[in-house]
Write a protein that holds these residues in place. Structure first.
Motif, mmCIF file in Angstrom:
data_model
loop_
_atom_site.group_PDB
_atom_site.id
_atom_site.type_symbol
_atom_site.label_atom_id
_atom_site.label_comp_id
_atom_site.label_asym_id
_atom_site.label_seq_id
_atom_site.Cartn_x
_atom_site.Cartn_y
_atom_site.Cartn_z
ATOM 1 N N LEU A 1 64.501 36.062 14.177
ATOM 2 C CA LEU A 1 63.134 35.610 14.443
ATOM 3 C C LEU A 1 62.502 36.459 15.540
ATOM 4 O O LEU A 1 61.380 36.891 15.402
ATOM 5 C CB LEU A 1 63.143 34.130 14.821
ATOM 6 C CG LEU A 1 61.803 33.467 15.064
ATOM 7 C CD1 LEU A 1 60.958 33.485 13.812
ATOM 8 C CD2 LEU A 1 61.971 32.044 15.523
ATOM 9 N N THR A 2 63.247 36.696 16.608
ATOM 10 C CA THR A 2 62.671 37.456 17.715
ATOM 11 C C THR A 2 62.372 38.885 17.307
ATOM 12 O O THR A 2 61.318 39.409 17.633
ATOM 13 C CB THR A 2 63.605 37.447 18.939
ATOM 14 O OG1 THR A 2 64.890 37.899 18.552
ATOM 15 C CG2 THR A 2 63.704 36.075 19.538
ATOM 16 N N GLN A 10 62.546 31.158 23.161
ATOM 17 C CA GLN A 10 63.999 31.089 23.154
ATOM 18 C C GLN A 10 64.506 30.703 21.763
ATOM 19 O O GLN A 10 63.947 29.818 21.112
ATOM 20 C CB GLN A 10 64.461 30.054 24.176
ATOM 21 C CG GLN A 10 65.948 29.953 24.311
ATOM 22 C CD GLN A 10 66.357 28.924 25.362
ATOM 23 O OE1 GLN A 10 65.553 28.152 25.848
ATOM 24 N NE2 GLN A 10 67.627 28.916 25.694
ATOM 25 N N VAL A 11 65.553 31.370 21.302
ATOM 26 C CA VAL A 11 66.190 31.053 20.035
ATOM 27 C C VAL A 11 67.641 30.706 20.326
ATOM 28 O O VAL A 11 68.326 31.426 21.044
ATOM 29 C CB VAL A 11 66.130 32.249 19.047
ATOM 30 C CG1 VAL A 11 66.921 31.950 17.781
ATOM 31 C CG2 VAL A 11 64.694 32.598 18.719
ATOM 32 N N HIS A 12 68.089 29.583 19.781
ATOM 33 C CA HIS A 12 69.484 29.197 19.946
ATOM 34 C C HIS A 12 70.089 29.012 18.564
ATOM 35 O O HIS A 12 69.518 28.318 17.724
ATOM 36 C CB HIS A 12 69.622 27.906 20.756
ATOM 37 C CG HIS A 12 71.040 27.619 21.088
ATOM 38 N ND1 HIS A 12 71.653 28.147 22.193
ATOM 39 C CD2 HIS A 12 71.974 26.920 20.432
ATOM 40 C CE1 HIS A 12 72.914 27.762 22.212
ATOM 41 N NE2 HIS A 12 73.134 27.012 21.153
ATOM 42 N N GLU A 13 71.228 29.614 18.331
ATOM 43 C CA GLU A 13 71.891 29.554 17.033
ATOM 44 C C GLU A 13 73.087 28.606 17.089
ATOM 45 O O GLU A 13 73.941 28.729 17.961
ATOM 46 C CB GLU A 13 72.368 30.953 16.652
ATOM 47 C CG GLU A 13 72.978 31.051 15.302
ATOM 48 C CD GLU A 13 73.355 32.473 14.940
ATOM 49 O OE1 GLU A 13 74.187 32.633 14.033
ATOM 50 O OE2 GLU A 13 72.837 33.417 15.554
ATOM 51 N N CYS A 14 73.118 27.667 16.161
ATOM 52 C CA CYS A 14 74.258 26.771 16.007
ATOM 53 C C CYS A 14 74.877 27.065 14.643
ATOM 54 O O CYS A 14 74.161 27.225 13.665
ATOM 55 C CB CYS A 14 73.815 25.311 16.070
ATOM 56 S SG CYS A 14 73.171 24.829 17.687
ATOM 57 N N HIS A 15 76.188 27.101 14.599
ATOM 58 C CA HIS A 15 76.871 27.536 13.386
ATOM 59 C C HIS A 15 77.233 26.407 12.427
ATOM 60 O O HIS A 15 77.746 26.662 11.350
ATOM 61 C CB HIS A 15 78.125 28.336 13.755
ATOM 62 C CG HIS A 15 77.790 29.557 14.537
ATOM 63 N ND1 HIS A 15 77.319 30.704 13.953
ATOM 64 C CD2 HIS A 15 77.807 29.811 15.868
ATOM 65 C CE1 HIS A 15 77.081 31.610 14.873
ATOM 66 N NE2 HIS A 15 77.363 31.084 16.050
ATOM 67 N N ASN A 16 76.976 25.175 12.818
ATOM 68 C CA ASN A 16 77.204 24.052 11.914
ATOM 69 C C ASN A 16 76.373 22.864 12.388
ATOM 70 O O ASN A 16 75.818 22.870 13.485
ATOM 71 C CB ASN A 16 78.693 23.704 11.820
ATOM 72 C CG ASN A 16 79.292 23.282 13.140
ATOM 73 O OD1 ASN A 16 78.916 22.255 13.706
ATOM 74 N ND2 ASN A 16 80.235 24.062 13.646
ATOM 75 N N GLY A 17 76.297 21.854 11.537
ATOM 76 C CA GLY A 17 75.472 20.690 11.851
ATOM 77 C C GLY A 17 75.941 19.907 13.063
ATOM 78 O O GLY A 17 75.138 19.393 13.836
ATOM 79 N N LYS A 18 77.238 19.810 13.257
ATOM 80 C CA LYS A 18 77.783 19.093 14.425
ATOM 81 C C LYS A 18 77.361 19.784 15.714
ATOM 82 O O LYS A 18 76.947 19.136 16.681
ATOM 83 C CB LYS A 18 79.316 19.017 14.311
ATOM 84 C CG LYS A 18 79.997 18.439 15.529
ATOM 85 C CD LYS A 18 79.747 16.939 15.643
ATOM 86 C CE LYS A 18 80.587 16.317 16.733
ATOM 87 N NZ LYS A 18 79.848 15.953 17.927
ATOM 88 N N PRO A 38 66.609 22.907 26.179
ATOM 89 C CA PRO A 38 65.263 22.553 25.700
ATOM 90 C C PRO A 38 65.311 21.993 24.284
ATOM 91 O O PRO A 38 66.094 22.439 23.456
ATOM 92 C CB PRO A 38 64.518 23.884 25.735
ATOM 93 C CG PRO A 38 65.571 24.936 25.718
ATOM 94 C CD PRO A 38 66.785 24.337 26.357
ATOM 95 N N LYS A 39 64.477 20.992 24.051
ATOM 96 C CA LYS A 39 64.376 20.393 22.721
ATOM 97 C C LYS A 39 63.810 21.445 21.769
ATOM 98 O O LYS A 39 62.808 22.088 22.072
ATOM 99 C CB LYS A 39 63.446 19.188 22.799
ATOM 100 C CG LYS A 39 63.271 18.447 21.509
ATOM 101 C CD LYS A 39 62.408 17.220 21.781
ATOM 102 C CE LYS A 39 61.844 16.639 20.536
ATOM 103 N NZ LYS A 39 60.980 15.499 20.827
#
Length: 122
Positions: A1-2, A10-18, A38-39
């Motif tokens: 995205l950036t 800010q972009v935060h990557e999570c690798h799974n739903g948990k 941040p939300k």
């Protein structure tokens, strides 16, 4: 995205739903340092993820307190052309978009303009 959209936030990557739920709730690895993350304003949610898939994430997300989930745009992503996946996603009020991967620059720009009223330079 950036890189693709010249996005400066800010972009935060999570690798799974948990992991994504832990991020939203400041639990697990996201609670260890006492920082409140941040939300998110936008979640690009893949259907197929390890540990907890996109639909399992949505089931857990919908019972979170409203202050944790309110105002977040969720765009669901899939590589499947299965109409049943789209039909199932449409039953979740929290899902704003259903996008077939690969996601393109145009998809991202459309999501930002549609939900945030911002036009980004392409």
């Amino acid at each position: 995205l950036t890189d693709v959209c010249n996005f400066k936030g800010q972009v935060h990557e999570c690798h799974n739903g948990k992991m994504a739920l832990d991020y939203i709730e400041n639990k697990g690895e996201f609670a260890s340092n006492g920082t409140t993350y941040p939300k998110p304003e936008l979640i690009l949610l893949d259907i197929n993820m390890p540990v907890m898939n996109g639909f399992e994430f949505l089931d857990a997300y919908k019972v979170l307190p409203k202050d944790l989930r309110g105002g977040i745009v969720i765009s669901m992503l899939t590589s499947s052309l299965n109409k049943l996946d789209k039909d199932k996603a449409e039953k979740y009020h929290d899902v704003s978009d259903f996008i077939t991967k690969p996601i393109t620059k145009e998809h991202l720009l459309d999501i930002v303009e549609k939900h945030f009223g911002k036009q980004m330079k392409s």
